[in-house]
Design a protein around this motif. Structure first.
Motif, PDB file in Angstrom:
ATOM      1  N   SER A 132     -10.953  -1.391  -9.468  1.00 14.57           N
ATOM      2  CA  SER A 132     -12.358  -0.752  -8.819  1.00 14.57           C
ATOM      3  C   SER A 132     -12.682  -1.734  -7.818  1.00 14.57           C
ATOM      4  CB  SER A 132     -13.424  -0.661  -9.659  1.00 14.57           C
ATOM      5  OG  SER A 132     -14.562  -0.633  -9.219  1.00 14.57           O
ATOM      6  N   ILE A 133     -12.696  -1.334  -6.628  1.00 14.92           N
ATOM      7  CA  ILE A 133     -13.226  -2.055  -5.388  1.00 14.92           C
ATOM      8  C   ILE A 133     -14.440  -2.696  -5.732  1.00 14.92           C
ATOM      9  CG2 ILE A 133     -13.390  -2.523  -2.759  1.00 14.92           C
ATOM     10  CD1 ILE A 133     -10.600  -1.702  -3.826  1.00 14.92           C
ATOM     11  N   LEU A 134     -15.457  -1.797  -6.080  1.00 18.55           N
ATOM     12  CA  LEU A 134     -16.611  -2.018  -6.347  1.00 18.55           C
ATOM     13  C   LEU A 134     -17.033  -3.383  -7.420  1.00 18.55           C
ATOM     14  CD1 LEU A 134     -19.765  -1.518  -5.809  1.00 18.55           C
ATOM     15  CD2 LEU A 134     -19.790   0.298  -7.552  1.00 18.55           C
ATOM     16  N   THR A 218     -13.802  -1.268   2.487  1.00 18.38           N
ATOM     17  CA  THR A 218     -12.861  -0.646   1.676  1.00 18.38           C
ATOM     18  C   THR A 218     -13.328   0.187   0.596  1.00 18.38           C
ATOM     19  OG1 THR A 218     -11.656  -2.810   2.212  1.00 18.38           O
ATOM     20  CG2 THR A 218     -10.637  -1.563   0.507  1.00 18.38           C
ATOM     21  N   LEU A 219     -14.134  -0.302   0.165  1.00 17.31           N
ATOM     22  CA  LEU A 219     -14.883   0.420  -1.083  1.00 17.31           C
ATOM     23  C   LEU A 219     -14.976   2.143  -0.558  1.00 17.31           C
ATOM     24  CD1 LEU A 219     -17.946  -1.316  -2.849  1.00 17.31           C
ATOM     25  CD2 LEU A 219     -18.136   1.200  -2.229  1.00 17.31           C
ATOM     26  N   PHE A 220     -15.343   2.082   0.632  1.00 14.80           N
ATOM     27  CA  PHE A 220     -15.518   3.562   1.181  1.00 14.80           C
ATOM     28  C   PHE A 220     -14.173   4.121   1.444  1.00 14.80           C
ATOM     29  CE2 PHE A 220     -19.561   1.860   1.504  1.00 14.80           C
ATOM     30  CZ  PHE A 220     -20.485   2.885   1.407  1.00 14.80           C
ATOM     31  N   VAL A 222     -10.949   3.652   0.456  1.00 11.74           N
ATOM     32  CA  VAL A 222     -10.206   3.939  -0.428  1.00 11.74           C
ATOM     33  C   VAL A 222     -10.647   5.388  -1.252  1.00 11.74           C
ATOM     34  CG1 VAL A 222      -9.608   1.664  -1.265  1.00 11.74           C
ATOM     35  CG2 VAL A 222     -11.280   2.762  -2.436  1.00 11.74           C
ATOM     36  N   VAL A 223     -11.799   5.905  -0.970  1.00  9.75           N
ATOM     37  CA  VAL A 223     -12.096   7.255  -1.681  1.00  9.75           C
ATOM     38  C   VAL A 223     -11.432   8.431  -0.785  1.00  9.75           C
ATOM     39  CG1 VAL A 223     -13.911   8.635  -2.184  1.00  9.75           C
ATOM     40  CG2 VAL A 223     -14.423   6.407  -2.312  1.00  9.75           C
ATOM     41  N   LYS A 224     -10.496   8.937  -1.551  1.00 14.94           N
ATOM     42  CA  LYS A 224      -9.539   9.694  -0.964  1.00 14.94           C
ATOM     43  C   LYS A 224      -9.925  11.210  -0.744  1.00 14.94           C
ATOM     44  CE  LYS A 224      -6.639  10.319  -5.084  1.00 14.94           C
ATOM     45  NZ  LYS A 224      -5.512   9.653  -5.511  1.00 14.94           N
ATOM     46  N   ALA A 225     -11.132  11.436  -1.901  1.00 10.27           N
ATOM     47  CA  ALA A 225     -12.007  12.549  -2.161  1.00 10.27           C
ATOM     48  C   ALA A 225     -12.725  13.003  -0.582  1.00 10.27           C
ATOM     49  CB  ALA A 225     -12.709  12.657  -3.117  1.00 10.27           C
ATOM     50  N   ARG A 226     -12.977  11.688   0.052  1.00  8.99           N
ATOM     51  CA  ARG A 226     -13.695  12.086   1.302  1.00  8.99           C
ATOM     52  C   ARG A 226     -12.989  11.512   2.362  1.00  8.99           C
ATOM     53  NH1 ARG A 226     -18.390  14.310  -0.885  1.00  8.99           N
ATOM     54  NH2 ARG A 226     -18.547  13.671  -3.085  1.00  8.99           N
ATOM     55  N   TRP A 229     -13.924   8.793   5.207  1.00 14.31           N
ATOM     56  CA  TRP A 229     -13.904   7.360   5.009  1.00 14.31           C
ATOM     57  C   TRP A 229     -12.495   7.037   4.669  1.00 14.31           C
ATOM     58  CZ3 TRP A 229     -17.772   7.840   0.377  1.00 14.31           C
ATOM     59  CH2 TRP A 229     -19.052   8.001   0.557  1.00 14.31           C
TER      60      TRP A 229
END
Lengths: 424, 300
Positions: A132-134, A218-220, A222-226, A229
């Motif tokens: 988790s990047i977060l 990167t937190l954003f 890596v979100v392949k759903a969006r 980003w």
């Protein structure tokens, strides 16, 4: 986190004491209002916001990335002085480090407010998910704050010792604690400080770029759903806009803090800072141009929907008004126009305008990408922060400004070159 | 002349057909001689297999009689047994198949899911996305029921900072309601919009007794629904009705589907209905390109 607004320039006759009173009263009012909003936030939970499961993130996340950016930007500016020896910026070095610390505290407060279960915030440290990047970010932020505090301590150590010797009463006690028992004022110890500041600066640069702000991007990313980003340029844009906002804020703080104390504003420093910020801004804009251009060229449905939301949606004013006009067009004009580029006031306006513009940038990162539904046929999200979100944000920012004001009063944040030279 | 006789004018007698076919069929003896395997064994087995079919020989006797020869002939290939037997060490891995051709878009799954899991306003583990596609007169109504995909490579578990969401052995993606901090990163990261945040709302005003009981999600009975009490303030999603699976029942949406459009079972068992349907050419999964490996398979 500047000092009183631009009205100070018009009312040069106003005494600094009165200004300070007004400043404190307005801070307390904002803090009290924020406190009420946070009370509602705590009792009603996130139902007090306009967030929903379709729009899971909003204003607080936008402010969080804004302040992380301010922090990283301010810190990187301070390393220009410490590591790269750009002495002309030395006057803002200490303020830059202190701003970086305060901005980080403000950013983490926003994250805390945003958690559904604030009481469990420690879980992010106890149960560290390595993918988790977060989770990584939370650890990087803490490490980064420790590094910033250590760096600031080294920077002001000798001044703290001197203040400890000169002052009396509770201040003497306070400075005694802040020196952490150090009494060495010898030039060798100062050189030692400088050596360690440089070492910490070297560690801090990759930490701030990759760990803190690139990581936040990167937190954003890596979100392949969006899809919006999910681009490798995203973290780089984050770092660039951090540099823009950090430089802009410090320029503004420098000008205002000199003006309210009726001290001389060094126009050469201001001009150099303004040019640096324009330089960062132009790179930032070029990267954004490629990001939007390439994603638009693909004509991919979801990408187009995000771009359409941002450029022409219900809240497109935040893109054109804040991100583009306040964040780019107006400051670039003020910095490069022959009529305004020599004026301290114009450059102060340019820098605060950039700071406001970057807030718009942060909102436009978070909101449009979430408004477009992940699956066609879902209801489209709609979001505008609730009063609780606005007022609590104001309160948290006021808290940061108050911490800064107290710090600026108590800590030796001004680099008086003559004084430093005389001691060395 | 009757109708049958008229038709016969155009047809050859059955034996002529046989002849035509036989000229095309290869001589079985020749074919088997060409193969690497024992022809006598094949012929003997074939004859006994006919006996098994007609009931003159039991399957066990057949296996006993030929096992030694088959071991010599096929070695390990024979000894490995039936390829279709599920491997008991792998355990159950649940999966769902939804036949879109059978879905009428009645939303019974959504309603029964809400009733079963007693989800509050704003939280729906299952929804049916209804869309009209095409231009008049070439219109189609598409219904897409959407539970949690229980991905094998779940992006939600990947991004969760606290490992509160994780993959169970049985294939279900679970959430530890007592660990979740409510950061909603998973809600943002789910490509299917299958996750909802529990904002603490309630149907109590319109439905007396709503707060009196909660569903025993993941087998944990949490009693009444109260302000600020878990799972309020954390992220929730479809559990494949794990509490029902544990007592041998199908998920509520599968049981109540009026058109029998949903199938549920063990995807580890190659003989299960879901495994067979998953191999259908009609099968597809949502957003396959993202590599999430969903365990919910659709039939188009």
């Amino acid at each position: 986190m500047g000092l009183p607004g631009t009205n100070t320039q018009k009312q040069v006759s106003t005494s600094p004491q009165l200004l300070e009173k007004i400043w404190w009263i307005s801070l307390f009012v904002m803090l009290a209002a924020g406190g009420i909003a946070i009370f509602y936030r705590i009792t009603d939970g996130l139902a007090s916001t306009n967030l929903s499961s379709l729009m899971p993130w909003g204003a607080w996340i936008a402010f969080y990335i804004f302040f992380v950016g301010l922090s990283a930007g301010s810190f990187l500016l301070s390393t220009l002085i410490i590591v790269f020896g750009m002495e002309r910026f030395e006057v803002v070095g200490r303020a830059a480090l202190f701003t970086a610390i305060i901005a980080m505290i403000v950013a983490l407060t926003f994250v805390l407010l945003d958690l559904g279960r604030m009481d469990r915030f420690l879980n992010a440290m106890i149960y560290w998910n390595l993918t988790s990047i977060l989770a990584w970010e939370v650890h990087f932020y803490l490490l980064y704050i420790v590094l910033l505090v250590a760096e600031l301590y080294l920077m002001i150590r000798t001044d703290l010792i001197r203040l400890h010797q000169e002052s009396t009463g509770w201040k003497k006690k306070l400075y005694g604690i802040l020196t952490i028992g150090s009494t060495d004022l010898s030039p060798e110890s100062r050189l030692n400080d400088k050596k360690w500041m440089k070492i910490l600066g070297y560690i801090g640069i990759p930490l701030a770029i990759f760990g803190v702000h690139g990581g936040t991007g990167t937190l954003f990313a890596v979100v392949k759903a969006r899809v919006y980003w999910n681009s490798a340029l995203f973290p780089i844009i984050f770092v660039l806009s951090a540099l823009v906002s950090g430089t802009a804020l410090l320029t503004f703080i420098y000008i205002i803090s000199q003006k309210v104390r009726k001290l001389h504003v060094n126009i050469d420093v201001v001009k150099a800072l303004a040019q640096l910020m324009a330089f960062f801004l132009i790179i930032d804009l070029s990267l954004e141009f490629y990001e939007w251009g390439v994603s638009g060229y693909g004509l991919e449905h979801e990408h187009m929907a995000v771009l359409a939301t941002m450029f022409a949606g219900k809240h497109a004013w935040s893109f054109w008004g804040f991100q583009m006009f306040l964040g780019a067009v107006l400051p670039l004009y003020l910095i490069f126009s022959k009529r305004t580029r020599e004026s301290v006031t114009a450059l102060a306006i340019a820098s605060i305008s950039i700071v406001l513009g970057i807030i718009g940038v942060r909102f436009n990162i978070v909101v449009p990408a979430l408004i477009v539904p992940v699956i066609e046929g879902y209801p489209t999200g709609d979001y505008f922060p609730s009063w609780v979100e606005w007022v609590s944000s104001l309160g948290v920012v006021a808290m940061g400004m108050m911490l800064y004001t107290i710090g600026a009063k108590l800590l030796p944040l001004d680099e008086d070159e003559n004084e430093v030279l005389s001691h060395e | 002349m009757g109708l049958g006789d008229k038709l016969n004018l155009f047809m050859l007698d059955p034996k002529s057909y046989d002849h035509m076919v036989n000229t095309q069929v290869k001589d079985p003896i020749n074919v088997m001689t060409d193969s690497d395997y024992d022809m006598d064994l094949a012929i003997r087995m074939g004859k006994d297999a006919q006996k098994v079919l007609s009931g003159n020989m039991t399957q066990d006797d057949f296996h006993q009689k030929y096992s030694p020869d088959l071991k010599i002939e096929f070695g390990d290939l024979y000894a490995s047994g039936n390829a279709n037997t599920p491997d008991p060490s792998k355990g159950v891995r649940w999966g769902m198949v939804i036949d879109l051709a059978k879905c009428v878009g009645c939303d019974t799954c959504t309603v029964s899911c809400k009733a079963e899991n007693r989800t509050p306003p704003g939280v729906s583990y299952n929804v049916v996305i209804e869309q009209e596609i095409g231009v008049f007169p070439n219109l189609a109504k598409v219904n897409l029921p959407r539970p949690c995909m229980q991905c094998d490579k779940p992006p939600c578990a990947q991004v969760c900072p606290t490992r509160a969401t994780y993959k169970l052995e049985n294939g279900i993606v679970a959430i530890d309601y007592d660990r979740c901090i409510g950061c909603r990163y998973c809600v943002v990261a789910c490509p299917y919009g299958a996750r909802s945040f529990d904002f603490g709302e309630s149907y109590e005003d319109e439905m007396i007794g709503f707060n009196d009981i909660t569903a025993p999600e993941y087998g944990v009975d949490r009693g009444t629904r109260e302000k600020g009490k878990t799972p309020q303030g954390v992220v929730r999603k479809c559990t494949f009705c794990m509490h029902r699976l544990e007592r041998g029942e199908e998920p509520a949406c599968v049981e109540t589907c009026i058109g029998d459009a949903r199938y549920f079972g063990d995807l580890n068992d190659p003989n299960s209905v879901v495994s067979k349907l998953a191999a259908s050419p009609r099968a597809f999964r949502l957003k396959e390109e993202l590599g999430t490996e969903p365990r919910v398979i659709y039939l188009r």
